[in-house]
Design an enzyme around this catalytic site. Structure first.
Site, mmCIF file in Angstrom:
data_model
loop_
_atom_site.group_PDB
_atom_site.id
_atom_site.type_symbol
_atom_site.label_atom_id
_atom_site.label_comp_id
_atom_site.label_asym_id
_atom_site.label_seq_id
_atom_site.Cartn_x
_atom_site.Cartn_y
_atom_site.Cartn_z
ATOM 1 N N LYS A 57 0.863 -1.193 -0.036
ATOM 2 C CA LYS A 57 0.175 -0.048 -0.046
ATOM 3 C C LYS A 57 0.758 1.106 -0.069
ATOM 4 O O LYS A 57 1.699 1.522 0.929
ATOM 5 C CB LYS A 57 -0.977 -0.053 1.303
ATOM 6 C CG LYS A 57 -1.817 -1.303 1.273
ATOM 7 C CD LYS A 57 -2.842 -1.403 2.202
ATOM 8 C CE LYS A 57 -1.998 -1.418 3.696
ATOM 9 N NZ LYS A 57 -3.007 -1.696 4.782
ATOM 10 N N THR B 170 -8.852 9.594 7.490
ATOM 11 C CA THR B 170 -8.374 8.591 6.961
ATOM 12 C C THR B 170 -8.039 7.334 7.877
ATOM 13 O O THR B 170 -7.682 6.555 7.650
ATOM 14 C CB THR B 170 -6.959 8.871 6.523
ATOM 15 O OG1 THR B 170 -5.933 9.459 7.562
ATOM 16 C CG2 THR B 170 -6.799 10.071 5.298
ATOM 17 N N GLY C 234 -8.665 4.256 9.809
ATOM 18 C CA GLY C 234 -9.192 2.873 9.410
ATOM 19 C C GLY C 234 -9.047 2.437 7.952
ATOM 20 O O GLY C 234 -9.615 1.202 7.595
ATOM 21 N N THR C 235 -8.248 3.154 7.258
ATOM 22 C CA THR C 235 -8.188 2.805 5.660
ATOM 23 C C THR C 235 -7.513 1.279 5.642
ATOM 24 O O THR C 235 -7.765 0.512 4.562
ATOM 25 C CB THR C 235 -7.080 3.790 4.976
ATOM 26 O OG1 THR C 235 -6.057 3.985 5.759
ATOM 27 C CG2 THR C 235 -7.846 5.144 4.746
ATOM 28 N N GLY C 236 -6.411 0.956 6.231
ATOM 29 C CA GLY C 236 -5.704 -0.344 6.197
ATOM 30 C C GLY C 236 -6.702 -1.573 6.634
ATOM 31 O O GLY C 236 -6.862 -2.414 5.916
ATOM 32 N N CYS C 237 -7.468 -1.298 7.424
ATOM 33 C CA CYS C 237 -8.282 -2.249 8.219
ATOM 34 C C CYS C 237 -9.399 -2.481 7.052
ATOM 35 O O CYS C 237 -9.928 -3.405 6.676
ATOM 36 C CB CYS C 237 -8.992 -1.805 9.473
ATOM 37 S SG CYS C 237 -7.963 -1.672 10.707
#
Length: 271
Positions: free
Chosen positions: A175, A212, A214-217
């Site tokens: 990412k 932004t 929580g974007t990875g989860c």
């Protein structure tokens, strides 16, 4: 009677609702799947940061997992915050017995910079957890933490992916959202998906907001949901990227710090 695909998240609880188990379940619902959870830790967390974290015993994690998998069944699993070597090893052992897609999000730090994985757990992530992954989804900080590879630009992302793939996942999704933004409006957030042979560069416009959290989860959960629905890995990654991009664009301000993405943006017709 329609039974939606079932997706399991094994992760920590975010009391603010923007990341962790809460983000995972919202994402799974938004994408038409039935979300289930194994809670690994409880955090006191809001828009300003993580004020406290309490890990659950390995036996509690194991019992939750067996309860869900043995009765309800799963079509995909996603992992998030595992915090300690003991939990990483416990979850890796449980995942090794499954024959469904597994998305490993090797969560190391929160959006606010709070450590969510003990340094002593890194070897277990490398040696036990990543080999169970259909797809591993590290961000650039997690790549550096796990491999020592520091990504300064897109040219470094292939090296990062190769280093992650060396630990055994079938695919790596690197990412690139943390890469320094460019100067113009055409600047994009780019991710690299590869299995070491195929390459898929996923690009989307950057959105000028700070909501932004929580974007990875959310990306990992969306990927797991799409895999549970029968997508190939490249199809699932593209769909997950599209969903997260919309959620970022529609993110809203909660509290005084970094707000969450909007997991329900499609239901509200937001763009």
């Amino acid at each position: 009677m329609h039974i939606p695909p079932r997706v399991l998240t094994v992760a920590g609880s975010d009391s603010g609702g923007g990341a962790g188990i809460q983000a995972d379940l919202k994402t799974m619902l938004a994408l038409g799947t039935h979300g289930m959870s194994v809670v690994t830790a409880v955090t006191a967390q809001n828009s300003l940061g993580v004020q406290g974290a309490w890990e659950l015993p390995a036996e509690a994690v194991r019992a939750q997992f067996r309860s869900v998998v043995d009765d309800i069944g799963v079509q995909a699993v996603k992992t998030g915050m595992l915090s300690s070597a003991e939990l990483v090893e416990t979850v890796a052992e449980l995942l090794a017995g499954l024959r469904v897609p597994v998305v490993i999000d090797p969560v190391g730090v929160s959006k606010h910079g709070d450590a969510l994985l003990a340094a002593s757990a890194l070897d277990a992530v490398r040696g036990a957890l990543l080999p169970t992954a259909t797809v591993a989804t590290p961000n650039l900080d997690e790549v550096a933490q796990l491999t020592g590879v520091r990504v300064e630009g897109e040219a470094d992302m292939r090296r990062a992916a190769a280093a992650i793939l060396d630990f055994g996942p079938r695919w790596a999704l690197i990412k690139g959202g943390h890469l320094t933004a460019g100067d113009g409006p055409g600047d994009s957030a780019v991710d690299l998906l590869t299995d070491g042979t195929e390459e898929h560069w996923l690009r989307a416009p950057r959105h000028d907001n700070r909501h932004t959290h929580g974007t990875g989860c959310t990306l990992a959960s969306a990927l797991a949901a799409q895999l549970a629905k029968g997508d190939t890995v490249p199809q699932a990654a593209a769909a997950a990227k599209d969903y997260v991009t919309g959620a970022l664009a529609a993110g809203f301000r909660l509290g005084a710090g970094i707000g969450p993405v909007d997991h329900g943006w499609r239901m509200r017709g937001a763009h």
